[in-house]
Design a protein around this motif. Structure first.
Motif, PDB file in Angstrom:
ATOM      1  N   THR A 140       0.829  -1.198   0.000  1.00  8.97           N
ATOM      2  CA  THR A 140       0.000   0.000   0.000  1.00  8.97           C
ATOM      3  C   THR A 140       0.865   1.250   0.000  1.00  8.97           C
ATOM      4  OG1 THR A 140      -0.125   0.236   2.410  1.00  8.97           O
ATOM      5  CG2 THR A 140      -1.713  -1.265   1.364  1.00  8.97           C
ATOM      6  N   LEU A 141       0.310   2.322  -0.551  1.00 14.55           N
ATOM      7  CA  LEU A 141       1.043   3.586  -0.593  1.00 14.55           C
ATOM      8  C   LEU A 141       1.361   4.076   0.808  1.00 14.55           C
ATOM      9  CD1 LEU A 141       2.177   5.850  -2.362  1.00 14.55           C
ATOM     10  CD2 LEU A 141      -0.069   6.943  -2.274  1.00 14.55           C
ATOM     11  N   GLU A 142       0.448   3.869   1.739  1.00  7.42           N
ATOM     12  CA  GLU A 142       0.666   4.325   3.117  1.00  7.42           C
ATOM     13  C   GLU A 142       1.848   3.593   3.748  1.00  7.42           C
ATOM     14  OE1 GLU A 142      -2.205   3.395   1.854  1.00  7.42           O
ATOM     15  OE2 GLU A 142      -3.345   5.283   1.857  1.00  7.42           O
ATOM     16  N   ASP A 143       1.941   2.282   3.504  1.00  3.57           N
ATOM     17  CA  ASP A 143       3.042   1.508   4.084  1.00  3.57           C
ATOM     18  C   ASP A 143       4.393   1.940   3.525  1.00  3.57           C
ATOM     19  OD1 ASP A 143       1.390   0.040   5.681  1.00  3.57           O
ATOM     20  OD2 ASP A 143       1.272  -1.689   4.349  1.00  3.57           O
TER      21      ASP A 143
ATOM     22  N   ALA B 132       6.548  12.921  -2.661  1.00  2.00           N
ATOM     23  CA  ALA B 132       5.526  13.189  -3.672  1.00  2.00           C
ATOM     24  C   ALA B 132       5.968  14.329  -4.584  1.00  2.00           C
ATOM     25  CB  ALA B 132       4.198  13.532  -2.996  1.00  2.00           C
ATOM     26  N   ARG B 133       6.600  15.334  -4.018  1.00  2.00           N
ATOM     27  CA  ARG B 133       7.083  16.462  -4.817  1.00  2.00           C
ATOM     28  C   ARG B 133       8.195  16.010  -5.759  1.00  2.00           C
ATOM     29  NH1 ARG B 133       9.123  21.521  -1.471  1.00  2.00           N
ATOM     30  NH2 ARG B 133       7.604  20.575  -0.067  1.00  2.00           N
ATOM     31  N   ALA B 134       9.114  15.185  -5.245  1.00  2.00           N
ATOM     32  CA  ALA B 134      10.195  14.683  -6.083  1.00  2.00           C
ATOM     33  C   ALA B 134       9.650  13.798  -7.202  1.00  2.00           C
ATOM     34  CB  ALA B 134      11.195  13.902  -5.237  1.00  2.00           C
ATOM     35  N   ALA B 135       8.640  12.982  -6.897  1.00  2.00           N
ATOM     36  CA  ALA B 135       8.040  12.122  -7.916  1.00  2.00           C
ATOM     37  C   ALA B 135       7.381  12.951  -9.008  1.00  2.00           C
ATOM     38  CB  ALA B 135       7.027  11.177  -7.275  1.00  2.00           C
ATOM     39  N   ALA B 136       6.738  14.058  -8.621  1.00  2.00           N
ATOM     40  CA  ALA B 136       6.107  14.924  -9.619  1.00  2.00           C
ATOM     41  C   ALA B 136       7.155  15.567 -10.516  1.00  2.00           C
ATOM     42  CB  ALA B 136       5.275  15.994  -8.913  1.00  2.00           C
TER      43      ALA B 136
ATOM     44  N   ASP C  91       1.416   5.190  -9.034  1.00  2.00           N
ATOM     45  CA  ASP C  91       2.366   4.089  -9.211  1.00  2.00           C
ATOM     46  C   ASP C  91       3.807   4.594  -9.158  1.00  2.00           C
ATOM     47  OD1 ASP C  91       0.346   2.215  -9.456  1.00  2.00           O
ATOM     48  OD2 ASP C  91       0.225   2.420 -11.633  1.00  2.00           O
ATOM     49  N   LEU C  92       4.072   5.748  -9.737  1.00  2.00           N
ATOM     50  CA  LEU C  92       5.424   6.306  -9.681  1.00  2.00           C
ATOM     51  C   LEU C  92       5.769   6.737  -8.265  1.00  2.00           C
ATOM     52  CD1 LEU C  92       8.014   7.125 -11.102  1.00  2.00           C
ATOM     53  CD2 LEU C  92       6.959   9.330 -11.635  1.00  2.00           C
ATOM     54  N   ARG C  93       4.819   7.328  -7.542  1.00  2.00           N
ATOM     55  CA  ARG C  93       5.079   7.707  -6.144  1.00  2.00           C
ATOM     56  C   ARG C  93       5.391   6.470  -5.306  1.00  2.00           C
ATOM     57  NH1 ARG C  93       0.601  11.071  -6.735  1.00  2.00           N
ATOM     58  NH2 ARG C  93      -0.639   9.907  -5.209  1.00  2.00           N
ATOM     59  N   ARG C  94       4.623   5.401  -5.508  1.00  2.00           N
ATOM     60  CA  ARG C  94       4.882   4.163  -4.765  1.00  2.00           C
ATOM     61  C   ARG C  94       6.285   3.643  -5.086  1.00  2.00           C
ATOM     62  NH1 ARG C  94       0.896   1.566  -6.467  1.00  2.00           N
ATOM     63  NH2 ARG C  94      -0.538   1.820  -4.716  1.00  2.00           N
ATOM     64  N   ALA C  95       6.650   3.676  -6.354  1.00  2.00           N
ATOM     65  CA  ALA C  95       7.988   3.222  -6.744  1.00  2.00           C
ATOM     66  C   ALA C  95       9.074   4.094  -6.114  1.00  2.00           C
ATOM     67  CB  ALA C  95       8.113   3.232  -8.267  1.00  2.00           C
ATOM     68  N   CYS C  96       8.826   5.388  -6.034  1.00  2.00           N
ATOM     69  CA  CYS C  96       9.809   6.299  -5.425  1.00  2.00           C
ATOM     70  C   CYS C  96       9.973   6.013  -3.942  1.00  2.00           C
ATOM     71  CB  CYS C  96       9.387   7.749  -5.655  1.00  2.00           C
ATOM     72  SG  CYS C  96       9.619   8.339  -7.347  1.00  2.00           S
ATOM     73  N   HIS C  97       8.883   5.752  -3.242  1.00  2.00           N
ATOM     74  CA  HIS C  97       8.985   5.415  -1.821  1.00  2.00           C
ATOM     75  C   HIS C  97       9.800   4.143  -1.625  1.00  2.00           C
ATOM     76  CE1 HIS C  97       6.518   8.508  -0.006  1.00  2.00           C
ATOM     77  NE2 HIS C  97       5.514   8.261  -0.828  1.00  2.00           N
ATOM     78  N   ARG C  98       9.515   3.123  -2.420  1.00  2.00           N
ATOM     79  CA  ARG C  98      10.280   1.882  -2.315  1.00  2.00           C
ATOM     80  C   ARG C  98      11.752   2.116  -2.637  1.00  2.00           C
ATOM     81  NH1 ARG C  98       6.021  -1.873  -5.602  1.00  2.00           N
ATOM     82  NH2 ARG C  98       4.741  -2.559  -3.830  1.00  2.00           N
TER      83      ARG C  98
ATOM     84  N   THR D 168       3.600   6.309 -13.794  1.00  2.00           N
ATOM     85  CA  THR D 168       3.141   7.690 -13.593  1.00  2.00           C
ATOM     86  C   THR D 168       2.231   7.734 -12.375  1.00  2.00           C
ATOM     87  OG1 THR D 168       1.226   7.363 -15.056  1.00  2.00           O
ATOM     88  CG2 THR D 168       3.247   8.250 -16.063  1.00  2.00           C
ATOM     89  N   GLY D 169       1.945   8.943 -11.918  1.00  2.00           N
ATOM     90  CA  GLY D 169       0.958   9.136 -10.861  1.00  2.00           C
ATOM     91  C   GLY D 169       1.266   8.368  -9.594  1.00  2.00           C
TER      92      GLY D 169
END
Length: 296
Positions: free
Chosen positions: A29-32, A144-148, A200-207, A197-198
């Motif tokens: 999950t995005l939260e995790d 989130a800002r970096a992913a954007a 999915d990209l934010r989730r990938a950036c967190h990981r 994108t969107g």
């Protein structure tokens, strides 16, 4: 001349370790993933404040790894040794080649303090307006800002992701209040992630950040021990210009003897490097008999 044995430094836990739960398992999950990347960044922030950590050297070593990842994403075959050679032996005014230019861009990025004007100058033309809007708004979580920013950069140059990744790591550093870029997203993102994108990209950036922080901390711990060895040897070095030479080793990933201009001659520089290798303070990085490079 004697030096403290290497084992005296290797047995010491100089930097605090990343808690294992941050990188264990594979949260979906995005939260995790956001929670884990936030915890990883918080830990890294504390480590970067450690006085014994050679921060300039750490950024330089991570810049090499970031450049290697970027050229791999582009489908190129150059690896760390090729990139070191391309930059260390290029003559003033000569091009460093496509891969070498990628590496130089990372070297420049980690060497200069993060600032909004510097980020704006590095923006690709088509994506500049969107990236400027993201940076100037200054809203949203840092990742989130970096992913954007990354998404905007990749939309402009999907086949050359180095600029987008560099800008994303710069935007992350700026959002976190760090003085310099510390490559993370470029280290942790896989080639397939760059097609997302969107959300999915934010989730990938967190990981990617959680994985990259773990790697950055391993590099930081290793460099801190190696830098401690070099500093322990430094007061005993008698060569004129030795202090300036040691400072260069603590700032660069790799040093060619010819770069040690504070020493009397090229021969003196080569002897100085070989002496440091004999003392266990630096390593020869190429395995060659000529055109050698040395590093902590």
């Amino acid at each position: 001349m004697s030096a403290p044995p290497a084992a005296a430094f290797d047995k010491v836990d100089i930097l605090p370790r990343l808690p294992r739960w941050i990188t264990s398992g594979r949260p979906e999950t995005l939260e995790d993933v956001a929670f884990r990347s936030g915890a990883a960044l918080s830990h890294l922030h504390l480590v970067l404040g450690q006085g014994k950590l050679p921060q300039t050297l750490l950024r330089a070593r991570l810049a090499l790894r970031a450049a290697e990842a970027c050229v791999t994403h582009q489908g190129r075959v150059e690896r760390a040794g090729d990139l070191r050679d391309a930059v260390a032996f290029v003559q003033p005014g000569d091009p460093a080649g496509p891969a070498g230019e990628v590496y130089l861009s990372w070297c420049r990025a980690v060497a200069r303090p993060v600032s909004a004007p510097a980020l704006h100058r590095a923006m690709p033309a088509v994506a500049a307006a969107r990236i400027a809007e993201i940076l100037e708004a200054g809203q949203g979580a840092p990742v989130a800002r970096a992913a954007a920013v990354l998404q905007a950069g990749l939309a402009d140059a999907p086949r050359a992701p180095a600029t987008g990744l560099l800008l994303a790591d710069a935007a992350l550093a700026q959002a976190l209040g760090w003085s310099h870029v510390t490559p993370l997203l470029a280290l942790g993102l896989k080639r397939g992630d760059l097609r997302q994108t969107g959300v999915d990209l934010r989730r990938a950036c967190h990981r990617a950040i959680a994985a990259a922080v773990a790697e950055a901390l391993r590099v930081a711990a290793d460099l801190t021990r190696r830098a401690a060895r070099l500093r322990a040897v430094a007061p005993k070095l008698r060569a004129r210009g030795a202090a300036e030479a040691v400072a260069l080793f603590l700032a660069r990933d790799a040093v060619a003897p010819g770069a040690l201009t504070s020493l009397r001659s090229d021969r003196a520089a080569r002897r100085f490097c070989d002496r440091l290798v004999a003392l266990g303070a630096v390593r020869e990085l190429t395995g060659r008999d000529t055109f050698r490079l040395y590093g902590v």
